[in-house]
Scaffold this motif. Structure first.
Motif, PDB file in Angstrom:
ATOM      1  N   GLY A   1       0.688  -1.182  -0.082  1.00  0.00           N
ATOM      2  CA  GLY A   1       0.003   0.096   0.025  1.00  0.00           C
ATOM      3  C   GLY A   1       0.747   1.235   0.029  1.00  0.00           C
ATOM      4  N   VAL A   2       2.127   1.285  -0.520  1.00  0.00           N
ATOM      5  CA  VAL A   2       2.822   2.564  -0.302  1.00  0.00           C
ATOM      6  C   VAL A   2       2.245   3.763  -1.439  1.00  0.00           C
ATOM      7  CG1 VAL A   2       5.092   3.404  -0.852  1.00  0.00           C
ATOM      8  CG2 VAL A   2       4.905   1.040   0.419  1.00  0.00           C
ATOM      9  N   PRO A   3       1.981   4.724  -0.896  1.00  0.00           N
ATOM     10  CA  PRO A   3       1.016   5.694  -1.756  1.00  0.00           C
ATOM     11  C   PRO A   3       2.140   6.005  -3.118  1.00  0.00           C
ATOM     12  CG  PRO A   3       1.264   6.468   0.585  1.00  0.00           C
ATOM     13  CD  PRO A   3       2.152   5.232   0.395  1.00  0.00           C
ATOM     14  N   VAL A   4       3.315   6.283  -2.985  1.00  0.00           N
ATOM     15  CA  VAL A   4       3.712   6.624  -4.303  1.00  0.00           C
ATOM     16  C   VAL A   4       5.050   5.512  -4.743  1.00  0.00           C
ATOM     17  CG1 VAL A   4       4.873   8.221  -5.473  1.00  0.00           C
ATOM     18  CG2 VAL A   4       3.250   8.963  -4.079  1.00  0.00           C
ATOM     19  N   ARG A   5       5.146   5.072  -5.938  1.00  0.00           N
ATOM     20  CA  ARG A   5       6.216   4.285  -6.538  1.00  0.00           C
ATOM     21  C   ARG A   5       7.097   5.242  -7.279  1.00  0.00           C
ATOM     22  NH1 ARG A   5       4.211   0.325  -9.154  1.00  0.00           N
ATOM     23  NH2 ARG A   5       4.540   0.838 -11.518  1.00  0.00           N
ATOM     24  N   VAL A   6       8.160   5.204  -6.878  1.00  0.00           N
ATOM     25  CA  VAL A   6       9.230   6.132  -7.977  1.00  0.00           C
ATOM     26  C   VAL A   6      10.333   5.199  -8.796  1.00  0.00           C
ATOM     27  CG1 VAL A   6      11.046   7.820  -7.970  1.00  0.00           C
ATOM     28  CG2 VAL A   6       8.996   7.960  -6.529  1.00  0.00           C
ATOM     29  N   GLU A   7      10.301   5.162  -9.787  1.00  0.00           N
ATOM     30  CA  GLU A   7      11.118   3.926 -10.513  1.00  0.00           C
ATOM     31  C   GLU A   7      12.087   4.945 -11.186  1.00  0.00           C
ATOM     32  OE1 GLU A   7       8.684   2.159 -13.822  1.00  0.00           O
ATOM     33  OE2 GLU A   7       7.123   1.807 -12.399  1.00  0.00           O
ATOM     34  N   ILE A   8      13.369   4.414 -10.980  1.00  0.00           N
ATOM     35  CA  ILE A   8      14.550   5.291 -11.618  1.00  0.00           C
ATOM     36  C   ILE A   8      15.397   4.161 -12.404  1.00  0.00           C
ATOM     37  CG2 ILE A   8      14.665   7.231 -10.001  1.00  0.00           C
ATOM     38  CD1 ILE A   8      16.672   5.767  -8.506  1.00  0.00           C
ATOM     39  N   GLY A   9      15.552   4.465 -13.574  1.00  0.00           N
ATOM     40  CA  GLY A   9      16.151   3.559 -14.503  1.00  0.00           C
ATOM     41  C   GLY A   9      16.986   4.331 -15.430  1.00  0.00           C
ATOM     42  N   PRO A  10      17.842   3.678 -15.981  1.00  0.00           N
ATOM     43  CA  PRO A  10      18.825   4.291 -16.996  1.00  0.00           C
ATOM     44  C   PRO A  10      18.073   5.266 -18.118  1.00  0.00           C
ATOM     45  CG  PRO A  10      18.673   1.982 -17.614  1.00  0.00           C
ATOM     46  CD  PRO A  10      17.878   2.273 -16.308  1.00  0.00           C
ATOM     47  N   ARG A  11      16.953   4.977 -18.508  1.00  0.00           N
ATOM     48  CA  ARG A  11      16.314   6.161 -19.232  1.00  0.00           C
ATOM     49  C   ARG A  11      15.893   7.255 -18.508  1.00  0.00           C
ATOM     50  NH1 ARG A  11      13.429   1.213 -21.473  1.00  0.00           N
ATOM     51  NH2 ARG A  11      11.316   2.091 -20.553  1.00  0.00           N
ATOM     52  N   ASP A  12      15.642   7.004 -17.389  1.00  0.00           N
ATOM     53  CA  ASP A  12      15.437   8.299 -16.562  1.00  0.00           C
ATOM     54  C   ASP A  12      16.639   9.337 -16.281  1.00  0.00           C
ATOM     55  OD1 ASP A  12      12.432   7.495 -16.144  1.00  0.00           O
ATOM     56  OD2 ASP A  12      13.350   5.562 -15.070  1.00  0.00           O
ATOM     57  N   ALA A  13      17.722   8.365 -16.011  1.00  0.00           N
ATOM     58  CA  ALA A  13      18.990   8.941 -15.582  1.00  0.00           C
ATOM     59  C   ALA A  13      19.276   9.904 -16.723  1.00  0.00           C
ATOM     60  CB  ALA A  13      19.925   7.954 -15.278  1.00  0.00           C
ATOM     61  N   ASP A  14      19.255   9.199 -18.155  1.00  0.00           N
ATOM     62  CA  ASP A  14      19.551  10.121 -19.283  1.00  0.00           C
ATOM     63  C   ASP A  14      18.931  11.221 -19.354  1.00  0.00           C
ATOM     64  OD1 ASP A  14      21.516   8.320 -19.991  1.00  0.00           O
ATOM     65  OD2 ASP A  14      20.066   6.980 -21.362  1.00  0.00           O
ATOM     66  N   ARG A  15      17.764  11.554 -19.089  1.00  0.00           N
ATOM     67  CA  ARG A  15      16.892  12.508 -19.242  1.00  0.00           C
ATOM     68  C   ARG A  15      16.614  13.555 -17.899  1.00  0.00           C
ATOM     69  NH1 ARG A  15      11.387  12.268 -17.182  1.00  0.00           N
ATOM     70  NH2 ARG A  15      10.956  10.389 -16.467  1.00  0.00           N
ATOM     71  N   ASN A  16      17.431  12.800 -16.813  1.00  0.00           N
ATOM     72  CA  ASN A  16      17.307  13.432 -15.642  1.00  0.00           C
ATOM     73  C   ASN A  16      15.981  13.671 -14.929  1.00  0.00           C
ATOM     74  OD1 ASN A  16      19.002  14.379 -13.465  1.00  0.00           O
ATOM     75  ND2 ASN A  16      18.552  16.567 -13.876  1.00  0.00           N
ATOM     76  N   GLY A  17      15.227  12.683 -14.858  1.00  0.00           N
ATOM     77  CA  GLY A  17      13.917  12.520 -14.491  1.00  0.00           C
ATOM     78  C   GLY A  17      13.516  11.168 -13.979  1.00  0.00           C
ATOM     79  N   VAL A  18      12.439  10.988 -13.432  1.00  0.00           N
ATOM     80  CA  VAL A  18      11.883   9.910 -12.855  1.00  0.00           C
ATOM     81  C   VAL A  18      10.544   9.298 -13.126  1.00  0.00           C
ATOM     82  CG1 VAL A  18      13.097  10.467 -10.645  1.00  0.00           C
ATOM     83  CG2 VAL A  18      10.730  10.952 -10.742  1.00  0.00           C
ATOM     84  N   VAL A  19      10.055   8.156 -12.949  1.00  0.00           N
ATOM     85  CA  VAL A  19       8.711   7.871 -13.206  1.00  0.00           C
ATOM     86  C   VAL A  19       7.871   7.604 -11.781  1.00  0.00           C
ATOM     87  CG1 VAL A  19       7.192   6.025 -14.063  1.00  0.00           C
ATOM     88  CG2 VAL A  19       9.490   6.307 -15.257  1.00  0.00           C
ATOM     89  N   THR A  20       6.994   8.204 -11.718  1.00  0.00           N
ATOM     90  CA  THR A  20       5.949   8.237 -10.492  1.00  0.00           C
ATOM     91  C   THR A  20       4.475   7.586 -10.861  1.00  0.00           C
ATOM     92  OG1 THR A  20       4.957   9.959 -10.582  1.00  0.00           O
ATOM     93  CG2 THR A  20       7.155  10.226  -9.567  1.00  0.00           C
TER      94      THR A  20
END
Length: 476
Positions: free
Chosen positions: A342-361
């Motif tokens: 039940g964690v309210p927010v999941r944040v994914e950080i992968g190589p594609r996010d690192a390349d664009r300096n972002g995250v997935v929520t």
RNA sequence: CGGGAUGUAGCGCAGUCCGGCAGCGCACUUCGUUCGGGACGAAGGGGUCGAAAGUUCAAAUCUUUUCAUCCCGACCA
């Protein structure tokens, strides 16, 4: 952790116990009716507790601790109290290898032992009000138990206050039921009805009992907190008098109030879905979980660098986070596991996010997926958690409104009981009639509403005019 | 306490009718390959078959007794 839980539609009761166990909230204990609260479940309780404890302190209460063992004779002093609790108290008859001359009961609630102490502490109006709370475990021998909702031993807090006047004691009881309402609605995102219990449903020993009533996922009511105006009942039973301002001896007026680990059950059933728990951000043990994704060392370096930039800010913002860098599990597995928890927010950080300096929520409550830049993410995370908290409450409020039905006759009540939810109506019946309705429908009057939709109306059963508006439902 | 069901590896189960080496899936351990929605292969470890007594050459399996748990009711926050 094995896959999935029984769906709510297939078997709600099974869904509930599956979630409790698979989310690692609690486990069965070797003793019937008892449970082991596991670290994740206890963390949840601790968050509820610390928020509530702060509210108690803010309203002038102090904590103390009274014994688990109570002389059996104490319980018997207040007639209604003993009658109400006798069937469910456990008694210690042997100790030290011998039969005890005078048995002890394991506290089912602490009014009696606390009032025996108050007799010693209260002499004058100057000693009042006395505003004490305790966090404790209690034992009630129930015939049928369910994890968190009704266990033989449970954790709770019990406030016990002493006052000069009836008005003041009663005001205290009402103040505290409103504290519970605030806890339920603002922290647990559970909308509740607040009201007075009928004579049939009130606490044994109370003059009046107030409760907050939630509506959980299978459309049954859950009494989630109670507060009692005790009048002078316990003061008389324990002979607690004070000298008032007119120099006369007078019995003290009392209140008591409590919420328990049942609240955890309420949260599970209010918000949970077929993927598991959904926790409100304010009390979630982890508000966000960060899952790194990489295949080789070069990816890993990029991702870890991104994480370092995130971690510092999360700490600064006092966000409770979990960085799940377990190497042996795939991201997909972790997604499912944290959804179950039940964690309210999941944040994914992968190589594609690192390349664009972002995250997935991804939000747990509505599954909304976004791809913010790192900057946007860090700037908005606190707002996002607030938004989730509010959205969860709004969703449940809507659910409750959609399942509260104004009724005008007995047939309509039966229909509501059949489909679930609250029946709202005016009431002019007596205790006997209430019993009859309970026998015939299994539903009970949950409370007489503090906030009525209108001043008066006709009783759905007797047709008499009444100013008492009640909600009726099947309950846990 | 009434009605129903079940006890076999950590979890879920098969085997019981018709007695003959205690099994399967998941989980666990090691190694390797994997990793953006529950990965794969290979090699391993793990059992007083709820308990007791009996029948038998032989009992998870048959008999008797007993204990426990779960579901449905009556009690309850």
């Amino acid at each position: 952790m094995s896959k999935g839980v029984t769906s709510q539609s297939k078997d709600y009761a099974k869904w509930y116990t599956d979630v409790v166990q698979k989310a690692e909230l609690a486990d069965y204990a070797p003793v019937k009716g008892c449970m082991i609260i596991r670290p994740y479940g206890y963390a949840l309780w601790e968050n509820i507790k610390s928020n509530l404890d702060k509210m108690f302190k803010d309203t002038g209460h102090v904590n103390a601790y009274f014994p688990l063992l109570i002389p059996e004779e104490f319980i018997k002093r207040e007639a209604e109290h003993v009658e109400g609790f006798a069937p469910e108290v456990a008694v210690v008859t042997h100790a030290g290898g011998k039969k005890l001359e005078k048995p002890y009961v394991l506290r089912p609630t602490s009014e009696t032992i606390i009032w025996s102490a108050y007799k010693k502490w209260i002499n004058s109006y100057r000693d009042l009000p006395l505003l004490i709370n305790q966090w404790a475990n209690v034992i009630r021998w129930e015939m049928r138990t369910r994890l968190f909702l009704r266990t033989t031993e449970f954790l709770w807090q019990e406030g016990h206050t002493a006052h000069e006047t009836a008005e003041e004691a009663k005001a205290e009881a009402i103040k505290m039921i409103n504290v519970y309402k605030k806890l339920a609605e603002e922290y647990l995102a559970m909308p509740v009805y607040v009201g007075t219990k009928t004579e049939n449903e009130k606490f044994p020993g109370a003059v009046e009992t107030y409760s907050i009533e939630a509506l959980v996922g299978d459309k049954k009511a859950l009494q989630s907190g109670t507060s009692h105006y005790l009048g002078q009942n316990f003061a008389k039973a324990f002979d607690v008098k004070f000298q008032n301002k007119s120099n006369e001896q007078e019995y003290v007026y009392a209140s008591s109030w409590g919420v328990s680990t049942r609240l955890v059950g309420g949260i599970i059933m209010t918000h949970g879905d077929d993927k598991g728990l959904i926790l409100p951000p304010k009390i979630a043990p982890h508000q966000i979980v960060i899952i790194p994704i990489y295949r080789d060392d070069s990816d890993k370096n990029k991702v870890m660098n991104l994480w370092k930039k995130i971690e510092t800010t999360l700490k600064e913002k006092n966000i409770r986070f979990k960085f799940d860098n377990r190497e042996e599990l795939t991201p997909g597995f972790k997604f499912n596991e944290w959804e179950m928890k039940g964690v309210p927010v999941r944040v994914e950080i992968g190589p594609r996010d690192a390349d664009r300096n972002g995250v997935v929520t991804v939000r747990r409550d509505n599954r909304e997926k976004k791809f913010p830049s790192l900057e946007e993410f860090l700037e908005n995370i606190t707002n996002l958690l607030d938004t989730i908290q509010k959205d969860m409450f709004s969703k449940q409020l809507k659910f409750r409104e959609e399942n509260t039905f104004d009724i005008t006759n007995y047939d309509e009540l039966k229909e509501v009981v059949e489909k679930g939810g609250y029946a709202r109506t005016f009431w002019a019946g007596d205790s006997e009639l209430e019993d009859k309705i309970k026998d015939e429908t299994k539903a009970t009057i949950r409370c007489e509403l503090f906030e009525k939709t209108k001043e008066s109306g006709k009783c759905f059963y007797t047709g008499k005019d009444s100013e008492v508006q009640v909600i009726i439902s099947k309950a846990y």
